[in-house]
Scaffold this active site. Sequence first.
Site, mmCIF file in Angstrom:
data_model
loop_
_atom_site.group_PDB
_atom_site.id
_atom_site.type_symbol
_atom_site.label_atom_id
_atom_site.label_comp_id
_atom_site.label_asym_id
_atom_site.label_seq_id
_atom_site.Cartn_x
_atom_site.Cartn_y
_atom_site.Cartn_z
ATOM 1 N N GLY A 12 -11.812 20.948 -68.451
ATOM 2 C CA GLY A 12 -11.882 21.041 -69.902
ATOM 3 C C GLY A 12 -12.948 21.957 -70.470
ATOM 4 O O GLY A 12 -13.452 21.711 -71.560
ATOM 5 N N ASN A 14 -12.407 24.947 -71.609
ATOM 6 C CA ASN A 14 -11.810 25.545 -72.816
ATOM 7 C C ASN A 14 -11.771 24.531 -73.957
ATOM 8 O O ASN A 14 -11.992 24.882 -75.117
ATOM 9 C CB ASN A 14 -10.407 26.082 -72.516
ATOM 10 N N ILE A 93 4.699 22.130 -67.079
ATOM 11 C CA ILE A 93 5.498 23.039 -67.909
ATOM 12 C C ILE A 93 6.259 22.183 -68.924
ATOM 13 O O ILE A 93 6.944 21.230 -68.549
ATOM 14 C CB ILE A 93 6.444 23.881 -67.029
ATOM 15 N N LEU A 94 6.121 22.498 -70.200
ATOM 16 C CA LEU A 94 6.798 21.706 -71.236
ATOM 17 C C LEU A 94 8.270 22.125 -71.318
ATOM 18 O O LEU A 94 8.594 23.308 -71.245
ATOM 19 C CB LEU A 94 6.113 21.906 -72.588
ATOM 20 N N ASN A 108 -1.114 28.668 -75.705
ATOM 21 C CA ASN A 108 -1.656 28.468 -74.358
ATOM 22 C C ASN A 108 -2.655 29.580 -74.057
ATOM 23 O O ASN A 108 -2.516 30.697 -74.552
ATOM 24 C CB ASN A 108 -0.498 28.524 -73.343
ATOM 25 N N HIS A 110 -4.050 31.793 -70.901
ATOM 26 C CA HIS A 110 -3.757 32.139 -69.509
ATOM 27 C C HIS A 110 -4.846 33.096 -69.010
ATOM 28 O O HIS A 110 -5.179 34.070 -69.705
ATOM 29 C CB HIS A 110 -2.376 32.801 -69.411
HETATM 30 C C1 GRF Z 1 -8.429 28.093 -67.486
HETATM 31 O O1 GRF Z 1 -8.666 29.176 -66.620
HETATM 32 C C2 GRF Z 1 -7.226 28.369 -68.343
HETATM 33 O O2 GRF Z 1 -7.071 29.714 -68.664
HETATM 34 C C3 GRF Z 1 -6.097 27.935 -67.451
HETATM 35 O O3 GRF Z 1 -6.595 26.802 -66.775
HETATM 36 C C4 GRF Z 1 -8.009 26.858 -66.708
HETATM 37 C C5 GRF Z 1 -8.524 25.590 -67.309
HETATM 38 O O4 GRF Z 1 -9.897 25.421 -67.198
HETATM 39 N N1 GRF Z 1 -4.896 27.755 -68.211
HETATM 40 P P1 GRF Z 1 -10.629 24.316 -68.051
HETATM 41 O O5 GRF Z 1 -10.007 22.974 -67.743
HETATM 42 O O6 GRF Z 1 -10.512 24.681 -69.501
HETATM 43 O O7 GRF Z 1 -12.074 24.346 -67.586
#
Ligand code: GRF
Length: 213
Positions: A12, A14, A93-94, A108, A110
């Site tokens: 988490g 992000n 995947i939703l 999302n 990526h």
């Molecule tokens: C991130 O690299 C994001 O881009 C990808 O999964 C990872 C999640 O990391 N979709 P975190 O859980 O936010 O630390």
Amino acid sequence: MLNIAVMVSGGGTNLQALLDAQEADNLGPGRIVCVIASKENVGALGRAEASSVPGEVCRRTAFSSEEEYENALFAILDKYNVDLIVLAGFLSILSKRVTEKYANRIINIHPALIPSFCGKGFYGLKVHEAALAAGVKVTGATVHFVNEIPDGGAIIAQKAVYIEQDDTPETLQRRVMEQAEWILLPQVVRQFCEGKIKIVDNKTYITEEKQDV
Ligand code: GRF
């Protein structure tokens, strides 16, 4: 006010960037109303709790069919009156039923420059391993809308990160997060909540005119 649900499967970081942005009053009219985890005990749920944001778990394997899972997910989203879903390290995947119900309202992040190193199977370190194996000199992060094609929805924003000669998948993953993901995601969420993201023919534009959400 726009109600945001953040869906997570991991540590988490992000999510943390979004919580920090909210704390600093940087999400515009958006506020994070719940965090939905794909399984119990993920680190992201602890981060939600530390910020007094309600955490929910919706585990696909707890249901006997995709439809029951989707109904449970819809019930959570309805409970919090969710306007925007942010997938922040969400590993499932939703289905089309979910992406169609929330069309242009799911985004999302990526960890690569789409259309490189994306799609089914490209998650976590695998993305960075593939970038290093291909020998590209620049990678980065992409925030995009989510449709039924994995990593296939309209691109909203991208940020480049240079690859260094001695990078490993781990060092690259960390730099892409620090230099791109944690900056880009709160920025796009804010633009979305301010109604500044316009979509025409599956392409997005940032505009000062307010769009309907
Ligand atoms: C991130 O690299 C994001 O881009 C990808 O999964 C990872 C999640 O990391 N979709 P975190 O859980 O936010 O630390």
